[in-house]
Enzyme design. Structure first.
Site, PDB file in Angstrom:
ATOM      1  N   LYS A  90      45.127 131.128  -0.852  1.00  0.00           N
ATOM      2  CA  LYS A  90      44.324 130.372  -1.839  1.00  0.00           C
ATOM      3  C   LYS A  90      43.844 129.065  -1.190  1.00  0.00           C
ATOM      4  CE  LYS A  90      46.830 132.752  -5.450  1.00  0.00           C
ATOM      5  NZ  LYS A  90      47.411 132.750  -6.773  1.00  0.00           N
TER       6      LYS A  90
ATOM      7  N   GLU B 213      41.513 134.129 -10.386  1.00  0.00           N
ATOM      8  CA  GLU B 213      41.159 132.699 -10.317  1.00  0.00           C
ATOM      9  C   GLU B 213      39.653 132.524 -10.179  1.00  0.00           C
ATOM     10  OE1 GLU B 213      43.978 131.802  -7.275  1.00  0.00           O
ATOM     11  OE2 GLU B 213      45.575 131.987  -8.767  1.00  0.00           O
TER      12      GLU B 213
ATOM     13  N   GLU C 135      47.109 142.413 -10.735  1.00  0.00           N
ATOM     14  CA  GLU C 135      47.767 141.110 -10.833  1.00  0.00           C
ATOM     15  C   GLU C 135      47.639 140.592 -12.264  1.00  0.00           C
ATOM     16  OE1 GLU C 135      47.875 138.991  -6.786  1.00  0.00           O
ATOM     17  OE2 GLU C 135      45.917 138.565  -7.636  1.00  0.00           O
TER      18      GLU C 135
ATOM     19  N   GLY D 124      51.611 132.683 -10.249  1.00  0.00           N
ATOM     20  CA  GLY D 124      51.974 131.278 -10.063  1.00  0.00           C
ATOM     21  C   GLY D 124      52.910 130.757 -11.139  1.00  0.00           C
TER      22      GLY D 124
ATOM     23  N   ASN E  66      47.876 135.808   0.220  1.00  0.00           N
ATOM     24  CA  ASN E  66      46.686 135.070  -0.213  1.00  0.00           C
ATOM     25  C   ASN E  66      47.043 133.586  -0.246  1.00  0.00           C
ATOM     26  OD1 ASN E  66      44.482 134.007  -1.466  1.00  0.00           O
ATOM     27  ND2 ASN E  66      44.754 135.074  -3.424  1.00  0.00           N
TER      28      ASN E  66
ATOM     29  N   SER F 159      53.901 136.413  -8.738  1.00  0.00           N
ATOM     30  CA  SER F 159      55.271 135.910  -8.544  1.00  0.00           C
ATOM     31  C   SER F 159      56.164 136.852  -7.735  1.00  0.00           C
ATOM     32  CB  SER F 159      55.924 135.577  -9.896  1.00  0.00           C
ATOM     33  OG  SER F 159      55.191 134.549 -10.533  1.00  0.00           O
TER      34      SER F 159
ATOM     35  N   HIS G 282      39.381 138.319  -7.723  1.00  0.00           N
ATOM     36  CA  HIS G 282      40.628 137.628  -8.046  1.00  0.00           C
ATOM     37  C   HIS G 282      40.471 136.887  -9.377  1.00  0.00           C
ATOM     38  CE1 HIS G 282      44.129 135.069  -7.911  1.00  0.00           C
ATOM     39  NE2 HIS G 282      44.616 135.891  -6.996  1.00  0.00           N
TER      40      HIS G 282
HETATM   41  P1  13P Z   1      51.663 134.092  -6.860  1.00  0.00           P
HETATM   42  O1  13P Z   1      52.383 134.978  -5.883  1.00  0.00           O
HETATM   43  O2  13P Z   1      51.701 132.640  -6.515  1.00  0.00           O
HETATM   44  O3  13P Z   1      52.079 134.377  -8.279  1.00  0.00           O
HETATM   45  O4  13P Z   1      50.098 134.496  -6.767  1.00  0.00           O
HETATM   46  C1  13P Z   1      49.728 135.823  -6.851  1.00  0.00           C
HETATM   47  C2  13P Z   1      48.304 135.943  -6.506  1.00  0.00           C
HETATM   48  O5  13P Z   1      47.431 135.495  -7.225  1.00  0.00           O
HETATM   49  C3  13P Z   1      47.972 136.573  -5.214  1.00  0.00           C
HETATM   50  O6  13P Z   1      46.602 136.817  -5.113  1.00  0.00           O
END
Ligand code: 13P
Length: 230
Positions: free
Chosen positions: A8, A90, A157, A163, A6, A194, A88
């Protein structure tokens, strides 16, 4: 195993093209049963050839219409995109997407026969309340979602692991995945938060983990392909 990247709000159209070209060369060495998904930013959506599937990070539940700043089915059809990330954290947290909105998107894209990677995950204060609270919270994220949809993949997640560089521990992943598998035994279940080359092996070896959804460590093609080929 499923390996999903992803991006983002990272990468451009140009850098995504270069990434996918480089990735595809590496994928010659991938196990045939492994599946790779890439979710680039929307400006980089296109028809790409390769041993991977490109999906969209988001889309509005419309064919087309007056939804400023969003894309719908018509824009995805142009590039044969048939895979979508929904729910997601976010989008839930930063963009205030409610469970109601998330489930509307799910139903719309299910009706269009999309493969759906549906994301769930709890915030830190829920994790700190204990395991029962975590499972209760995650189950509420199934409201309005058809858990028997045949093209469904779930990504667990935990928000506190995204992150932050701090993945959930193998025990936390094992117990949470095992509880989820009791509810959705036949749905592929990914872990995200992560994931990186240094921990990919120990995560994919956990029973109940069918793959990973990777953010930061997927941005570099060497790092992502190292995980796919691990
Ligand atoms: P990270 O791998 O940066 O922690 O992000 C995970 C994520 O949100 C994947 O959709």
């Amino acid at each position: 195993m499923i390996y999903a990247a992803n991006f983002k709000t990272n990468h451009t159209r140009k850098s995504t093209q270069a990434y996918l070209e480089a990735l595809n060369k590496k994928l010659d060495a991938k196990k045939s049963e492994d599946k790779v998904y890439i979710f680039p930013p929307m400006t980089a959506l296109d028809i790409y050839e390769g041993a991977f599937t490109v999906g969209t990070q988001n889309a509005y539940p419309v064919h087309n219409g007056a939804i400023t700043g969003e894309i719908g089915l018509e824009q995805l059809d142009e590039f044969d995109i048939k895979t979508i990330l929904i729910g997601h954290s976010e989008r839930r947290e930063v963009l205030n997407e409610s469970q109601d909105k998330v489930s509307q998107k799910f139903s719309f894209y299910k009706a269009e026969n999309f493969e759906i990677i549906y994301c769930i995950g709890e915030p830190l204060h829920i994790r700190e309340q204990g395991f029962e609270s975590v499972i209760h919270y995650l189950r509420e994220q199934f409201d309005g979602i058809d858990m028997h949809y045949e093209k469904l993949i779930i990504a667990y997640e935990p928000i506190w692991a995204i992150g932050t560089g701090r993945s959930a521990t193998t025990d936390e992943i094992r117990t949470t995945h095992s509880a989820l598998k009791q509810v959705i035994p036949d749905v592929p279940l990914l872990y995200g938060g992560s994931v990186k080359p240094a921990n990919i092996k120990e995560i994919t070896e956990i029973s109940g983990v069918d793959g990973v959804l990777v953010g930061s460590a997927s941005l570099d093609v060497e790092s992502f392909s190292q995980m796919v080929l691990s």
